[in-house]
Structure formats: structure tokens, C-alpha cells
Design a protein around this motif. Structure first.
Motif, PDB file in Angstrom:
ATOM      1  N   LEU A  71      82.059  38.300  32.629  1.00 62.79           N
ATOM      2  CA  LEU A  71      81.950  39.590  31.942  1.00 62.79           C
ATOM      3  C   LEU A  71      80.624  40.262  32.273  1.00 62.79           C
ATOM      4  CD1 LEU A  71      83.536  39.016  28.445  1.00 62.79           C
ATOM      5  CD2 LEU A  71      84.225  40.689  30.147  1.00 62.79           C
ATOM      6  N   ASP A  72      79.575  39.457  32.244  1.00 60.78           N
ATOM      7  CA  ASP A  72      78.254  40.009  32.600  1.00 60.78           C
ATOM      8  C   ASP A  72      78.260  40.508  34.028  1.00 60.78           C
ATOM      9  OD1 ASP A  72      76.927  39.794  30.296  1.00 60.78           O
ATOM     10  OD2 ASP A  72      75.784  37.982  30.792  1.00 60.78           O
ATOM     11  N   PHE A  73      78.819  39.676  34.896  1.00 63.96           N
ATOM     12  CA  PHE A  73      78.816  40.013  36.318  1.00 63.96           C
ATOM     13  C   PHE A  73      79.613  41.289  36.591  1.00 63.96           C
ATOM     14  CE2 PHE A  73      80.361  39.593  40.700  1.00 63.96           C
ATOM     15  CZ  PHE A  73      79.134  39.513  41.330  1.00 63.96           C
ATOM     16  N   SER A  74      80.804  41.379  35.946  1.00 64.86           N
ATOM     17  CA  SER A  74      81.621  42.578  36.195  1.00 64.86           C
ATOM     18  C   SER A  74      80.932  43.813  35.632  1.00 64.86           C
ATOM     19  CB  SER A  74      83.037  42.425  35.632  1.00 64.86           C
ATOM     20  OG  SER A  74      82.983  42.433  34.238  1.00 64.86           O
ATOM     21  N   LYS A  75      80.224  43.662  34.520  1.00 66.10           N
ATOM     22  CA  LYS A  75      79.471  44.790  33.969  1.00 66.10           C
ATOM     23  C   LYS A  75      78.349  45.201  34.926  1.00 66.10           C
ATOM     24  CE  LYS A  75      79.887  44.518  28.960  1.00 66.10           C
ATOM     25  NZ  LYS A  75      79.183  44.136  27.742  1.00 66.10           N
ATOM     26  N   LEU A  76      77.680  44.180  35.476  1.00 68.26           N
ATOM     27  CA  LEU A  76      76.597  44.462  36.420  1.00 68.26           C
ATOM     28  C   LEU A  76      77.121  45.149  37.673  1.00 68.26           C
ATOM     29  CD1 LEU A  76      74.443  41.241  36.227  1.00 68.26           C
ATOM     30  CD2 LEU A  76      73.559  43.546  36.032  1.00 68.26           C
ATOM     31  N   GLU A  77      78.238  44.646  38.175  1.00 71.89           N
ATOM     32  CA  GLU A  77      78.850  45.218  39.375  1.00 71.89           C
ATOM     33  C   GLU A  77      79.245  46.664  39.141  1.00 71.89           C
ATOM     34  OE1 GLU A  77      80.444  43.283  42.698  1.00 71.89           O
ATOM     35  OE2 GLU A  77      78.319  43.398  42.233  1.00 71.89           O
ATOM     36  N   ALA A  78      79.773  46.912  37.952  1.00 67.55           N
ATOM     37  CA  ALA A  78      80.236  48.276  37.647  1.00 67.55           C
ATOM     38  C   ALA A  78      79.094  49.169  37.207  1.00 67.55           C
ATOM     39  CB  ALA A  78      81.287  48.197  36.541  1.00 67.55           C
ATOM     40  N   ASN A  91      81.961  34.317  30.021  1.00 68.09           N
ATOM     41  CA  ASN A  91      80.787  35.126  29.663  1.00 68.09           C
ATOM     42  C   ASN A  91      80.051  35.615  30.897  1.00 68.09           C
ATOM     43  OD1 ASN A  91      81.250  34.951  26.960  1.00 68.09           O
ATOM     44  ND2 ASN A  91      79.981  33.123  26.672  1.00 68.09           N
ATOM     45  N   ASP A  92      79.888  34.693  31.872  1.00 68.44           N
ATOM     46  CA  ASP A  92      79.217  35.074  33.118  1.00 68.44           C
ATOM     47  C   ASP A  92      80.006  36.141  33.855  1.00 68.44           C
ATOM     48  OD1 ASP A  92      77.173  33.409  32.657  1.00 68.44           O
ATOM     49  OD2 ASP A  92      77.659  31.901  34.180  1.00 68.44           O
ATOM     50  N   GLY A  97      78.198  28.932  39.754  1.00 67.48           N
ATOM     51  CA  GLY A  97      77.656  29.628  40.928  1.00 67.48           C
ATOM     52  C   GLY A  97      77.417  31.104  40.649  1.00 67.48           C
ATOM     53  N   LEU A  98      77.412  31.473  39.388  1.00 64.08           N
ATOM     54  CA  LEU A  98      77.210  32.892  39.046  1.00 64.08           C
ATOM     55  C   LEU A  98      75.824  33.172  38.458  1.00 64.08           C
ATOM     56  CD1 LEU A  98      80.523  34.117  37.397  1.00 64.08           C
ATOM     57  CD2 LEU A  98      79.332  35.199  39.276  1.00 64.08           C
ATOM     58  N   GLY A  99      75.211  32.130  37.905  1.00 58.71           N
ATOM     59  CA  GLY A  99      73.942  32.308  37.181  1.00 58.71           C
ATOM     60  C   GLY A  99      72.866  33.019  37.984  1.00 58.71           C
ATOM     61  N   LEU A 100      72.599  32.538  39.206  1.00 56.48           N
ATOM     62  CA  LEU A 100      71.519  33.140  40.001  1.00 56.48           C
ATOM     63  C   LEU A 100      71.882  34.549  40.466  1.00 56.48           C
ATOM     64  CD1 LEU A 100      70.116  30.184  42.152  1.00 56.48           C
ATOM     65  CD2 LEU A 100      69.030  31.371  40.251  1.00 56.48           C
ATOM     66  N   ALA A 101      73.193  34.748  40.790  1.00 57.67           N
ATOM     67  CA  ALA A 101      73.636  36.095  41.211  1.00 57.67           C
ATOM     68  C   ALA A 101      73.374  37.075  40.076  1.00 57.67           C
ATOM     69  CB  ALA A 101      75.117  36.072  41.571  1.00 57.67           C
ATOM     70  N   ILE A 102      73.716  36.669  38.851  1.00 60.12           N
ATOM     71  CA  ILE A 102      73.487  37.537  37.686  1.00 60.12           C
ATOM     72  C   ILE A 102      71.984  37.745  37.477  1.00 60.12           C
ATOM     73  CG2 ILE A 102      73.721  37.671  35.167  1.00 60.12           C
ATOM     74  CD1 ILE A 102      76.443  36.238  35.501  1.00 60.12           C
ATOM     75  N   SER A 103      71.222  36.644  37.576  1.00 61.57           N
ATOM     76  CA  SER A 103      69.768  36.753  37.364  1.00 61.57           C
ATOM     77  C   SER A 103      69.144  37.709  38.374  1.00 61.57           C
ATOM     78  CB  SER A 103      69.105  35.395  37.505  1.00 61.57           C
ATOM     79  OG  SER A 103      69.603  34.543  36.512  1.00 61.57           O
ATOM     80  N   LYS A 104      69.574  37.579  39.627  1.00 56.79           N
ATOM     81  CA  LYS A 104      69.004  38.441  40.676  1.00 56.79           C
ATOM     82  C   LYS A 104      69.304  39.911  40.375  1.00 56.79           C
ATOM     83  CE  LYS A 104      68.689  39.105  45.569  1.00 56.79           C
ATOM     84  NZ  LYS A 104      67.760  38.437  46.399  1.00 56.79           N
ATOM     85  N   LYS A 105      70.562  40.176  39.996  1.00 57.54           N
ATOM     86  CA  LYS A 105      70.939  41.559  39.693  1.00 57.54           C
ATOM     87  C   LYS A 105      70.167  42.071  38.484  1.00 57.54           C
ATOM     88  CE  LYS A 105      75.558  41.785  41.664  1.00 57.54           C
ATOM     89  NZ  LYS A 105      75.406  42.723  42.734  1.00 57.54           N
TER      90      LYS A 105
END
Ligand code: ADP
Length: 815
Positions: free
Chosen positions: A376-383, A373-374, A511-519
Motif C-alpha cells: 500500500l505504501d509502495f503503490s501510494k509512493l508510485e502514484a 502494508n508495504d 524486498g520492498l523495505g529499502l525501495a520504500i525507504s529510498k523513495k
């Protein structure tokens, strides 16, 4: 590498402009000063002076000629003309004197005037002299002497007879007549005159004449001497005058020439400066052009390299993104299988060891689910594909719910939860993306509980600034946990980074939670920061700009929001069956928008292989499908063969008007959606099923302005508010349509009526959804075409025409 070029490139251009501007300024200043010199020199007083001097000289000579004429003719008129010339000459000199600014010229003009005055005087004297000379009195003298002689000889004369003078002319005339008569009467008898007297008379006469002649000669000589003197004087004056005029004339001409030369020099100087500056300018331009062009080409080269590098990076990123998306997506299904079967396994009789193993599998698959889930969120955010909503929500609720949900999860820990929410933030709505804010808060609170063994976790919400339109809110999540060392505080916001190497092992996490939150915070226009001390605890603060919601807006907005959030809050999972790909995409997108996890399948058989692993809260199924239709699917679920089926509601979707709603309910369906349907229909069905007790009012559908006859996207737009999503769905539909039409053509050629009916039915779903009326009516006939119907080819031909019209129009809509 690009930095120096970026800064040097415009610098060189500025430098070249500066040099050229300086050159231009210098040239303009110089030209201006030269122009002034030129204009001073070109001042036509000099040329006027030359003309004036010429006419003055002419007048002097003309006056001189008139003087001669007056002298020669002795005519009074000539003399008057001469005097007129003299006067005008004086006037001309006076005018000249007035107009010239030069003192030297004034002095010269005064001298000329003086000379002219003396010359004039001289001329007058000469004239008088000449008149005197012409007046010869010698004969008068002789006559007077003869008269005296007559008196002596006894003849009466007026003078000797009448000694006392006459009183008037008349009296005189009378006396003369008397004397003439007396002289006639007393005529002298010449015969009686002695020879001696005659001789003496003749001698006297000769003497008189001789004396008169002598006197006249003497007088003439004197006059001649004077005349000679005057002429000499005149000559001297004329000579002086000539000299003076010549000097004056020369000076004027000299001045004139000097000014002309100055002018010429100015022009030459200006033109040579222009030439030089032109050459310098050209050289500067060429030089800088060369420098700039070479820089430009260098920059171009580097830009090309950069572009290639960027493309490569983008490709790599895209591949990475695709990989993440595909892997995550592909992982989902087996993950569901693993967790599903683990769950099944756990429900059986297990030994202690087996229970331990299954627990390990369950927590492992939970971890992977979280990671997927993270990711998927992260790749969506990156894209940049993650869409941000802008809707009204009560911030207080989000904080309360997130806090409590996490606290419940960590109920085994002796960690207290404190909520300190500023009074001004309570019972108040703001506009932003509540789902994403919830995600951030959940992540922070979950970390706080995760890394805190004793003590407390506090959620503090306060207002930083409040303006008319916007309020900046600070949400702080504070804990008394393990804390983070200063050097790790920056790193933890990087993806796949944890503060300590053993964090994952000890506490779990990706280790993805804060990166996602920051974005996410960035996407919402805010930021996130940390303050922490190792061993004492951490404090994560999120600053968010939230749009204020007017009181009047709240009355309208919250209704939808509370529903949306309530649905999202339920974290529902859906199973979707539809043979039409475009419809599957549309439904997945809409359900995900509402926070519902969606698993969509083209056919039931695809689902069956994993059915034990997939959890769901409701089923949404198309009725008419080629392999297993909606009724059969319902039967499958109700048969008890599916372990995950625990009487979840099954919603039917159909475009068929054959049966009434009751029929579907009798069969066991919980809700019925007639295709085409509005998004509100779907949501209302869910609200009814999940007892939300509200109803979404359908937004009035505005007809699409163009291509009305071909299709109408207003219904579809009720599902997809944003253009991008709508275009995505339409492009899926277009691709599918192309494939379907090829398949349909093949079926028509082969006269495979079953396939024709099935395909036509499949196509009907989306065609109805976009209200393509002509296409729909043809498909409706084809869907039910009988085996013996001879109209097939004609109908298909007509469909092809309508389809191509529709696809062309849609294509232009999305391009
Ligand atoms: P995860 O929690 O999944 O490891 P995060 O990105 O949320 O990933 O956090 C990254 C790292 O930051 C964590 O692994 C942890 O080392 C550190 N961290 C985050 N929050 C806290 C906290 N409240 N207290 C101590 N360390 C924390």
C-alpha cells in the motif's frame, strides 16, 4: 529514439539562424562599403564644381563682352564696369582655387588667371591705342604751320612778340588782348602784298597741308599696326583662354560624370547583391524550413508514438497500482479474519502439532500483513499520492524509540544497540515528516537486526552541514551482520529485490523495505546509500535536509507534535460505523493522518461477518443509522458476543440534540461528538480516552469568503488541511448527494416516509459538517416528517432547489 531528434532539432534551427545571420552580416558589410562609395561619389562638391565652372565661364565671356564695350565706347564708365568684372573674375578664380582639393585644377586655374591678366593688360593697351588714334592732331599741325607763316609775314603772336614766358593765365590773357589790338591797328595792306609773296604763301600752305596729311597717315598706319598686333595678341590670349577653360570645364564635367557613373554602379551593385542575398536567404529559409518541418513532423510522429506508449505505460501502471491497492485492500479483511481466528484458535487447548500449525499461520499472516502494508505504501509512493508533512519534531526521540522498539523485537538475539547522537542534535527540533523518517529508520534498524546474529547495531546521527535555515543530517545504521556483496548493493534498492535468493527463506522479508525507504528519503529531499562488505557488516546512511526550528516556534509547535506522535506511537486501530460515505471517507482520512489504522463500515452487518478477525482499540459510531443504530451497536459489543471486544471505548457521533450528553454516557458510550464537529473535538476525545493528558486548542475558524449563505467549509477544512484531500471528500459527498437525491425523490413519489426520514438523516451529517444552513434546516424537517404531513412534496421541492444551489457552488469549488 527521441534523443537524436531532441538534439538535432534545435541544432538545425541554430544552424539556419547562423547561416541567415552570416548572410545578413555579409550583406550589411557589403552594403555599408557600397554606401560609403555612393556617398563619396554623391559628394555634391562635383556638382557644385560644375555649377561653379559654368558661372566662371559665363563670367569670362561676360568680362570679354565688357572689354569690347569699353574698347568701342571709350566711355570711362564702361571701362570701370569692365574692371569690376575683371576683379570679380579674379576673386571667383581665387575662391574656386581655394575650394578645390585637386592640384591639377589649381594649376589650370592659375594658368587661366595668368591668361586673364595678360588679356586684361592687352585690352588696356588696346583702349589706350584706340583713344590715341581718335585724337587727330593733323589740323593742329596745320594751324601751327600757318601761325609760323604769319609770324614770318610780320604779324604779332603771343609767342613771337613776348619771348619771355608769361607768368600766369591772367597775364597771358592781358598780353593776348594787347597783341590783338596792335594787330588791328597795324593791319597789313594786302594790296601792297606782292604776287610772288602770295604764290609762295599758297605753295607753303599746300606744302603744310600735304605734310600734315602725310604725317597723319604715317601715324595712323603705325597705330593700326600696333592695334593689329594687340588684336592678334588678344585673339591668341582669348583662344588660349578658351582652350584652357574648355579643358578645365571638360575635366570638371568628366569628374562629375565619373562620379555619377560610380554612384550608378554602386546602386546597381548594391541592388544586385540585395537581390542575390534575398534569393540566397529565401533558399536557405526554404531549405531549413523544409528540414525543420520534416523533422518536426517526424518528431510529432515519434511524440505521438511516445504519447501512446506513455499512455499505455500509465494505464498499465495505473492498473498495477489499482491492482496493488485493491488486492492489498481486499486482502486486509480476510487477513484480519485469518489472524483473528488464528489468535482465537491459539487461545484454545491445542496439541503440539496444532500449535505449530497455528504459529505457522500466524507468522504467515503477519508476513502478508507486512507485505500488504508495504504494498500500500509502495503503490501510494508510485502514484505520488503519499503526502509529506512538514512539522516540528525531536529527531533524537525518533532514533531512540525506533532503535529500542526493534531491539525489543529481536530481544532473543545477542546483538547490542549503540546510539551515537551528536550533542548538537540532542534536545533539538527540526521540521520535516517525522512519521516518514521513523519509517525509514525503523526499516534500516530492523534490517540491521534481522541480518546480524552477533555483534552490534549502531545508530549514528551527525550534522553534515548547518546553515541558518537548514541542517543536513546524516543518520547511519551500522551492523556487524552478514554484509552485502558489492554487485548486489545497487540492486537491493529495487522493489522486490533481495541480495541473495535464499534471503526470503532464511530471514523473511518482502524486498520492498529499502525501495520504500529510498523513495521516502527522496521525497524528503534526501538520499540513502550503502557501504558493505560481505561477511563483515553493512552501513546504511540516510542524508536528510531538515529545516531548523526557531526557539520561539518550539514553544508552540511541539505540543501538537508530541500529541500527534504519541497517538501515532500508540499504533491505534479504529472501527468506524457511519452510513454516510462521505463521512466515512473523512473520518478514515483524518484518523490515518494521525497514524491510526481505520476500518470503516457502512453498516454493522458488514462488520459482523469478520468481527472476530478485526482488532481495534476504539469504536467510533454514528447514532442514527438505518439498519443497526449506534445504541444497538454498543449493545452488541457489550453483549459479550464479540470476542475481540474487551471493553474498548465506544465514541458516539450524533447530530441529534434530543438527548443530553449524560444520556449517552449512561448508555455506555465513552465519549460524545456532536455533529458537526471540529477535528480538535475528535482528537481531544481520543486524548482523553487514551490518557494523553493534553488538549488541542481549536484553531479559530475563518469563515469561507464566498457562498457564505449556501455553505461554509471552514469546519471541514479543520479536518483536511490540504486542498486535495478536501476536494476528494467533497467529490465523494457530491456523488453521494446525487444518488441520495434520486433515492429521496423516488421515496417522495412513493410516499415512503421511512425512507425519506432515513435518507434525510443520513444527508444531515455532511450537510452539517459543511454548514449548508438552508439544506440542513430542510433536512431537519424532513428527518422528522410525520406520516400525515402534507408538506412533503413542497419541502422536497425546496430541498431540491437548495441542494442544486449547493452542488453547483461546490462543484465550482472543486473544479
Ligand atoms: P527485505 O528486508 O524485506 O528483504 P529490504 O528492501 O529492506 O527488503 O532489503 C532488501 C535486501 O537487502 C534484503 O533482502 C537483504 O538481502 C539486503 N539487506 C538489507 N539490509 C541489510 C543488512 N543490514 N545486511 C545485509 N543485507 C541487507
Amino acid at each position: 529514439m527521441s534523443k537524436p531528434i531532441k538534439t538535432r532539432f534545435p541544432l538545425k534551427i541554430i544552424a539556419s539562424y547562423l547561416v541567415l545571420a552570416t548572410l545578413a552580416v555579409v550583406v550589411v558589410v557589403f552594403l555599408f562599403s557600397e554606401l560609403r562609395t555612393y556617398l563619396n561619389a554623391a559628394n555634391d562638391t562635383d556638382s557644385k564644381e560644375v555649377v561653379k565652372t559654368g558661372s566662371l565661364i559665363n563670367l569670362v565671356y561676360e568680362t570679354d563682352s565688357y572689354s569690347r564695350l569699353a574698347l568701342l565706347s571709350e566711355d570711362e564708365e564702361d571701362f570701370v564696369r569692365f574692371q569690376i568684372r575683371v576683379d570679380s573674375l579674379y576673386q571667383r578664380i581665387a575662391d574656386f582655387r581655394k575650394s578645390t582639393p585637386k592640384e591639377s585644377q589649381k594649376i589650370q586655374l592659375d594658368s587661366i588667371k595668368k591668361l586673364l591678366i595678360s588679356k586684361n593688360k592687352n585690352i588696356i593697351a588696346l583702349r589706350e591705342l584706340s583713344m590715341e588714334m581718335n585724337e587727330d592732331k593733323s589740323l593742329d599741325d596745320i594751324l601751327r604751320e600757318f601761325s609760323n607763316l604769319e609770324n614770318n609775314m610780320g604779324k604779332f603772336t603771343l609767342e613771337n612778340y613776348l619771348k619771355p614766358k608769361w607768368r600766369s593765365e591772367k597775364e597771358r590773357k592781358s598780353w593776348e588782348n594787347i597783341i590783338r589790338m596792335s594787330n588791328r591797328n597795324e593791319g597789313v595792306d594786302t594790296m601792297k602784298i606782292s604776287a610772288k609773296l602770295i604764290d609762295s604763301t599758297l605753295a607753303t600752305t599746300r606744302f603744310i597741308v600735304a605734310e600734315a596729311k602725310y604725317n597723319r597717315n604715317k601715324n595712323r598706319e603705325e597705330l593700326k599696326i600696333r592695334e593689329a598686333e594687340l588684336i592678334t595678341n588678344d585673339l591668341v590670349i582669348s583662344k588660349n583662354l578658351q582652350e584652357l577653360i574648355t579643358v578645365f570645364d571638360q575635366e570638371i564635367s568628366k569628374n562629375y560624370l565619373r562620379d555619377k557613373t560610380e554612384q550608378q554602379r554602386s546602386i546597381e551593385k548594391a541592388s544586385s547583391v540585395l537581390k542575390i542575398s534575398g534569393i540566397v536567404g529565401l533558399v536557405v529559409i526554404l531549405l531549413f524550413s523544409y528540414i525543420i518541418i520534416s523533422d518536426f513532423f517526424r518528431a510529432e510522429k515519434l511524440r505521438k508514438k511516445l504519447r501512446i506508449a506513455k499512455e499505455t505505460t500509465e494505464d498499465v501502471l495505473k492498473s498495477r497500482e489499482q491492482l496493488i491497492a485493491t488486492v492489498s485492500h481486499d486482502l486486509k479483511t480476510p487477513l484480519h479474519t485469518i489472524s483473528g481466528y488464528t489468535e482465537l484458535f491459539r487461545n484454545t487447548q491445542l496439541s503440539e502439532k496444532q500449535e505449530y500449525y497455528t504459529n505457522q499461520i500466524a507468522s504467515g499472516s503477519l508476513f502478508i500483513t507486512q507485505l500488504v502494508n508495504d504494498l500500500l505504501d509502495f503503490s501510494k509512493l508510485e502514484a505520488g499520492k503519499l503526502k509529506i508533512d512538514h512539522i516540528a519534531f525531536p529527531l533524537e526521540n525518533i532514533l531512540l524509540e525506533s532503535g529500542n522498539a526493534i531491539k525489543d523485537r529481536y530481544s532473543d538475539k545477542a546483538v547490542k544497540l549503540h546510539l551515537v547522537i551528536n550533542e548538537k542534535l540532542k534536545n533539538r527540533y527540526f521540521k520535516s515528516d517525522p512519521l516518514r523518517i521513523r519509517q525509514i529508520v525503523l526499516n534500516l534498524v530492523s534490517n540491521a537486526f534481522k541480518f546480524t546474529e552477533t555483534g552490534s547495531v549502531s545508530i549514528i546521527a551527525e550534522i553534515v552541514t548547518e546553515k541558518k535555515k537548514r541542517t543536513h543530517v546524516k543518520i547511519t545504521v551500522k551492523d556487524t551482520g552478514i554484509g552485502i556483496s558489492a554487485e548486489k548493493q545497487e540492486l537491493i534498492f529495487k522493489e522486490f529485490t533481495q541480495a541473495e535468493e535464499d534471503t526470503s527463506r532464511k530471514f523473511g522479508g518482502t524486498g520492498l523495505g529499502l525501495a520504500i525507504s529510498k523513495k521516502l528519503a527522496g521525497l524528503l529531499g534526501g538520499n540513502i546509500s550503502v557501504a558493505s562488505e560481505l561477511g563483515k557488516g553493512s552501513s546504511f546512511s540516510v542524508m536528510l535536509p531538515l529545516e531548523n526550528v526557531e526557539e520561539t516556534e518550539i514553544a508552540v509547535v511541539p505540543k501538537t507534535i508530541s500529541e500527534t506522535t504519541r497517538l501515532a506511537k500508540m499504533q491505534l486501530k479504529a472501527l468506524v460505523f457511519d452510513d454516510d460515505r462521505a463521512m466515512r471517507s473523512l473520518l478514515s482520512e483524518v484518523l490515518e493522518q494521525e497514524g491510526i489504522i481505520c476500518n470503516a463500515f457502512e453498516k454493522f452487518s458488514d462488520f459482523e461477518t469478520i468481527s472476530g478477525a478485526v482488532d481495534y482499540d476504539f469504536v467510533l459510531t454514528d447514532i442514527q443509522m438505518p439498519e443497526t443504530d449506534g445504541f444497538q451497536i454498543l449493545k452488541h459489543f457489550k453483549s459479550g458476543n464479540h470476542l475481540m471486544y474487551t471493553d474498548q471505548p465506544v465514541i458516539a457521533m450524533t447530530g441529534n440534540q434530543q438527548h443530553k450528553s449524560d444520556y449517552y454516557f449512561e448508555q455506555g458510550f465513552s465519549e460524545l461528538l456532536h455533529k458537526p464537529f471540529h477535528k480538535a473535538d475528535l482528537l481531544n476525545a481520543l486524548y482523553t480516552l487514551f490518557d494523553i493528558g493534553e488538549e488541542v486548542i481549536k484553531e479559530p475558524i475563518t469563515a469561507t469568503k464566498k457562498e457564505e449563505a449556501i455553505y461554509d467549509l471552514s469546519l471541514l477544512k479543520s479536518f483536511m488541511k490540504d486542498e486535495k484531500g478536501l476536494k476528494e471528500i467533497l467529490s465523494v459527498f457530491l456523488i453521494q448527494t446525487k444518488k441520495d437525491m434520486i433515492e429521496l425523490k423516488e421515496a417522495v413519489t412513493k410516499n415512503d416516509r421511512d425512507t425519506v426520514r432515513a435518507l434525510s438523516h443520513r444527508k444531515l451529517t455532511m450537510a452539517r459538517q459543511i454548514q449548508a444552513s438552508s439544506v440542513v434546516s430542510l433536512l431537519e424537517i424532513l428527518e422528522l416528517i410525520k406520516n400525515e404531513d402534507s408538506e412533503l412534496e413542497r419541502l422536497f421541492g425546496a430541498l431540491e432547489v437548495e441542494m442544486s444551489k449547493m452542488t453547483v457552488a461546490l462543484q465550482s469549488e472543486i473544479s
